[in-house]
Design a protein around this motif. Structure first.
Motif, PDB file in Angstrom:
ATOM      1  N   GLN A   1       0.823  -1.211   0.000  1.00  0.00           N
ATOM      2  CA  GLN A   1       0.000   0.000   0.000  1.00  0.00           C
ATOM      3  C   GLN A   1       0.859   1.263   0.000  1.00  0.00           C
ATOM      4  OE1 GLN A   1      -2.771   0.135   3.271  1.00  0.00           O
ATOM      5  NE2 GLN A   1      -3.757   2.015   2.570  1.00  0.00           N
ATOM      6  N   LEU A   2       1.951   1.244   0.761  1.00  0.00           N
ATOM      7  CA  LEU A   2       2.825   2.412   0.846  1.00  0.00           C
ATOM      8  C   LEU A   2       3.674   2.591  -0.403  1.00  0.00           C
ATOM      9  CD1 LEU A   2       4.032   2.144   4.559  1.00  0.00           C
ATOM     10  CD2 LEU A   2       2.294   3.684   3.629  1.00  0.00           C
ATOM     11  N   LEU A   3       3.959   1.488  -1.089  1.00  0.00           N
ATOM     12  CA  LEU A   3       4.769   1.531  -2.313  1.00  0.00           C
ATOM     13  C   LEU A   3       3.939   0.946  -3.454  1.00  0.00           C
ATOM     14  CD1 LEU A   3       8.111   0.228  -0.768  1.00  0.00           C
ATOM     15  CD2 LEU A   3       7.574   2.597  -1.358  1.00  0.00           C
ATOM     16  N   PRO A   4       3.010   1.732  -4.008  1.00  0.00           N
ATOM     17  CA  PRO A   4       2.063   1.209  -5.001  1.00  0.00           C
ATOM     18  C   PRO A   4       2.659   1.062  -6.403  1.00  0.00           C
ATOM     19  CG  PRO A   4       1.629   3.529  -4.634  1.00  0.00           C
ATOM     20  CD  PRO A   4       2.754   3.158  -3.706  1.00  0.00           C
ATOM     21  N   PHE A   5       3.813   0.403  -6.490  1.00  0.00           N
ATOM     22  CA  PHE A   5       4.414   0.124  -7.783  1.00  0.00           C
ATOM     23  C   PHE A   5       3.971  -1.263  -8.246  1.00  0.00           C
ATOM     24  CE2 PHE A   5       7.242   3.049  -5.579  1.00  0.00           C
ATOM     25  CZ  PHE A   5       7.486   4.012  -6.549  1.00  0.00           C
ATOM     26  N   GLU A   6       3.933  -1.443  -9.537  1.00  0.00           N
ATOM     27  CA  GLU A   6       3.474  -2.724 -10.071  1.00  0.00           C
ATOM     28  C   GLU A   6       4.343  -3.882  -9.572  1.00  0.00           C
ATOM     29  OE1 GLU A   6       2.695  -4.907 -14.397  1.00  0.00           O
ATOM     30  OE2 GLU A   6       3.282  -2.804 -14.308  1.00  0.00           O
ATOM     31  N   CYS A   7       5.656  -3.666  -9.526  1.00  0.00           N
ATOM     32  CA  CYS A   7       6.559  -4.744  -9.102  1.00  0.00           C
ATOM     33  C   CYS A   7       6.354  -5.122  -7.647  1.00  0.00           C
ATOM     34  CB  CYS A   7       8.005  -4.343  -9.353  1.00  0.00           C
ATOM     35  SG  CYS A   7       8.546  -2.884  -8.413  1.00  0.00           S
ATOM     36  N   MET A   8       5.825  -4.192  -6.832  1.00  0.00           N
ATOM     37  CA  MET A   8       5.679  -4.457  -5.408  1.00  0.00           C
ATOM     38  C   MET A   8       4.399  -5.212  -5.071  1.00  0.00           C
ATOM     39  SD  MET A   8       8.409  -3.485  -4.087  1.00  0.00           S
ATOM     40  CE  MET A   8       7.843  -3.981  -2.474  1.00  0.00           C
ATOM     41  N   GLN A   9       3.643  -5.604  -6.077  1.00  0.00           N
ATOM     42  CA  GLN A   9       2.434  -6.379  -5.819  1.00  0.00           C
ATOM     43  C   GLN A   9       2.727  -7.867  -5.700  1.00  0.00           C
ATOM     44  OE1 GLN A   9      -0.128  -4.368  -5.064  1.00  0.00           O
ATOM     45  NE2 GLN A   9       1.434  -2.831  -5.597  1.00  0.00           N
ATOM     46  N   ALA A  10       3.919  -8.280  -6.083  1.00  0.00           N
ATOM     47  CA  ALA A  10       4.312  -9.686  -5.963  1.00  0.00           C
ATOM     48  C   ALA A  10       4.719  -9.979  -4.520  1.00  0.00           C
ATOM     49  CB  ALA A  10       5.455 -10.007  -6.921  1.00  0.00           C
ATOM     50  N   GLY A  11       4.324 -11.149  -4.031  1.00  0.00           N
ATOM     51  CA  GLY A  11       4.607 -11.507  -2.647  1.00  0.00           C
ATOM     52  C   GLY A  11       6.087 -11.555  -2.324  1.00  0.00           C
ATOM     53  N   PHE A  12       6.889 -12.119  -3.231  1.00  0.00           N
ATOM     54  CA  PHE A  12       8.319 -12.226  -2.946  1.00  0.00           C
ATOM     55  C   PHE A  12       9.001 -10.859  -2.909  1.00  0.00           C
ATOM     56  CE2 PHE A  12       8.116 -12.311  -7.549  1.00  0.00           C
ATOM     57  CZ  PHE A  12       9.211 -11.567  -7.956  1.00  0.00           C
ATOM     58  N   MET A  13       8.458  -9.880  -3.668  1.00  0.00           N
ATOM     59  CA  MET A  13       9.009  -8.534  -3.617  1.00  0.00           C
ATOM     60  C   MET A  13       8.662  -7.856  -2.290  1.00  0.00           C
ATOM     61  SD  MET A  13      10.777  -7.686  -6.318  1.00  0.00           S
ATOM     62  CE  MET A  13      10.686  -5.900  -6.420  1.00  0.00           C
ATOM     63  N   GLN A  14       7.485  -8.121  -1.784  1.00  0.00           N
ATOM     64  CA  GLN A  14       7.097  -7.566  -0.486  1.00  0.00           C
ATOM     65  C   GLN A  14       7.957  -8.152   0.632  1.00  0.00           C
ATOM     66  OE1 GLN A  14       2.928  -8.534  -0.351  1.00  0.00           O
ATOM     67  NE2 GLN A  14       2.472  -7.309  -2.183  1.00  0.00           N
ATOM     68  N   GLN A  15       8.249  -9.451   0.542  1.00  0.00           N
ATOM     69  CA  GLN A  15       9.136 -10.078   1.520  1.00  0.00           C
ATOM     70  C   GLN A  15      10.539  -9.476   1.449  1.00  0.00           C
ATOM     71  OE1 GLN A  15       8.297 -14.248   0.279  1.00  0.00           O
ATOM     72  NE2 GLN A  15       8.042 -14.636   2.453  1.00  0.00           N
ATOM     73  N   ALA A  16      11.034  -9.300   0.228  1.00  0.00           N
ATOM     74  CA  ALA A  16      12.365  -8.720   0.054  1.00  0.00           C
ATOM     75  C   ALA A  16      12.430  -7.306   0.619  1.00  0.00           C
ATOM     76  CB  ALA A  16      12.738  -8.722  -1.426  1.00  0.00           C
ATOM     77  N   MET A  17      11.391  -6.504   0.355  1.00  0.00           N
ATOM     78  CA  MET A  17      11.378  -5.133   0.870  1.00  0.00           C
ATOM     79  C   MET A  17      11.318  -5.125   2.392  1.00  0.00           C
ATOM     80  SD  MET A  17      11.580  -1.958   0.094  1.00  0.00           S
ATOM     81  CE  MET A  17      11.139  -1.772  -1.658  1.00  0.00           C
ATOM     82  N   ALA A  18      10.540  -6.032   2.981  1.00  0.00           N
ATOM     83  CA  ALA A  18      10.469  -6.106   4.436  1.00  0.00           C
ATOM     84  C   ALA A  18      11.843  -6.415   5.027  1.00  0.00           C
ATOM     85  CB  ALA A  18       9.458  -7.170   4.864  1.00  0.00           C
ATOM     86  N   GLY A  19      12.547  -7.359   4.411  1.00  0.00           N
ATOM     87  CA  GLY A  19      13.886  -7.692   4.885  1.00  0.00           C
ATOM     88  C   GLY A  19      14.846  -6.522   4.767  1.00  0.00           C
ATOM     89  N   LEU A  20      14.799  -5.815   3.651  1.00  0.00           N
ATOM     90  CA  LEU A  20      15.700  -4.675   3.450  1.00  0.00           C
ATOM     91  C   LEU A  20      15.381  -3.528   4.400  1.00  0.00           C
ATOM     92  CD1 LEU A  20      15.886  -4.628  -0.461  1.00  0.00           C
ATOM     93  CD2 LEU A  20      17.755  -5.159   1.121  1.00  0.00           C
ATOM     94  N   LEU A  21      14.094  -3.299   4.649  1.00  0.00           N
ATOM     95  CA  LEU A  21      13.713  -2.210   5.548  1.00  0.00           C
ATOM     96  C   LEU A  21      14.095  -2.504   6.998  1.00  0.00           C
ATOM     97  CD1 LEU A  21      10.205  -1.204   4.124  1.00  0.00           C
ATOM     98  CD2 LEU A  21      12.371   0.029   3.898  1.00  0.00           C
ATOM     99  N   LEU A  22      14.227  -3.777   7.342  1.00  0.00           N
ATOM    100  CA  LEU A  22      14.710  -4.136   8.672  1.00  0.00           C
ATOM    101  C   LEU A  22      16.232  -4.020   8.749  1.00  0.00           C
ATOM    102  CD1 LEU A  22      12.426  -7.222   9.383  1.00  0.00           C
ATOM    103  CD2 LEU A  22      12.510  -5.131  10.751  1.00  0.00           C
TER     104      LEU A  22
END
Length: 285
Positions: free
Chosen positions: A13-34
């Motif tokens: 929701q915070l990053l409404p890019f097309e690539c960020m709708q994939a589950g593995f991309m959301q997991q990757a972003m969560a890991g990087l943000l931590l």
């Protein structure tokens, strides 16, 4: 296991890019943000305490940790941080109980761990293919369990920094002065070395062995160019790290880019560093 789907939904929701709708991309972003805030604060201390070589030695011990995991049919994602923790504490113990300089001790461990890992890999050529993803990093394969471990590490690191930040500053300036102020130098150093080893090892999965030190050093160096105090240096490093991981992951997923996520993250951070050098030069004028 704790359900992380609300966290992934928030990221989408915070990053409404097309690539960020994939589950593995959301997991990757969560890991990087931590990882970003942890590498920001640890990177500042690595720069101030001149421990870049230490973090480099820990990251290269990943070869041995991964090789041992693959050799004994264990998950390298767990053998790597465990082995890195042992190496980090081993370096600190030898530094404190020998007459050798810090660089010499770290150099011995650095050489020994790399040689050990290569020796294991040389016995089974098929292991070399599995090592490649740790060499270059592959944050897209991070699991929910690893994210939960990152959350636990993040909480532990923040508690440690809250309680020990001033003590670490004392130790960085003068260990003898710190002892005079009743700082438990040995305990603080062991905790710091262990936490730094864990942060470095988890960062290996994000950016790879070759670039993990850059994730610590480059944002901290850029922050130092534009900040006027230790407090502002932390906030600048946090801003640079967070923006680098977000932009790096999104750019690497674009059709026109298709680059390795870790390399892209570091390139964005290097762009920040160049900009900080320009700002610093203009201030001096």
């Amino acid at each position: 296991m704790i359900d992380l789907s609300p966290l992934y939904a928030l990221i989408a929701q915070l990053l409404p890019f097309e690539c960020m709708q994939a589950g593995f991309m959301q997991q990757a972003m969560a890991g990087l943000l931590l990882l970003a805030p942890m590498t920001a604060i640890m990177g500042i201390q690595v720069v101030n305490f001149r421990m870049a070589f230490f973090s480099d030695a820990i990251s290269h011990s990943a070869f041995a940790g991964v090789a041992l995991g693959l050799l004994f049919a264990m998950d390298p994602g767990w053998t790597m941080p465990a082995f890195g923790l042992v190496v980090g504490l081993g370096i600190m113990i030898l530094q404190r109980h020998s007459n050798l300089s810090s660089d010499t001790v770290i150099g011995v461990f650095f050489s020994g761990m790399v040689a050990f890992g290569l020796a294991i890999v040389s016995r089974d050529r098929s292991l070399a293919r599995d090592l490649q993803r740790f060499l270059y990093g592959d944050i897209l394969t991070i699991s929910d369990l690893q994210i939960l471990c990152l959350i636990a590490l993040f909480i532990g690191l923040m508690v440690f920094q809250t309680l020990s930040y001033n003590h670490l500053l004392y130790i960085g300036v003068n260990p003898a002065l710190a002892r005079a102020h009743r700082v438990r130098v040995a305990v603080q150093q062991y905790f710091f070395a262990g936490l730094l080893a864990l942060v470095v090892m988890f960062s290996v999965q994000a950016v790879g062995v070759l670039l993990v030190t850059a994730m610590l050093i480059v944002p901290a160096a850029a922050a130092r160019n534009v900040s006027g105090s230790a407090g502002s240096m932390f906030w600048w490093a946090l801003l640079i790290n967070m923006s680098s991981v977000i932009a790096g992951l999104i750019i690497s997923a674009q059709d026109w880019a298709r680059t390795a996520t870790g390399a892209t993250v570091i390139l964005v951070a290097c762009g920040w560093f160049i900009l900080s050098m320009i700002v610093s030069a203009l201030r001096r004028r």
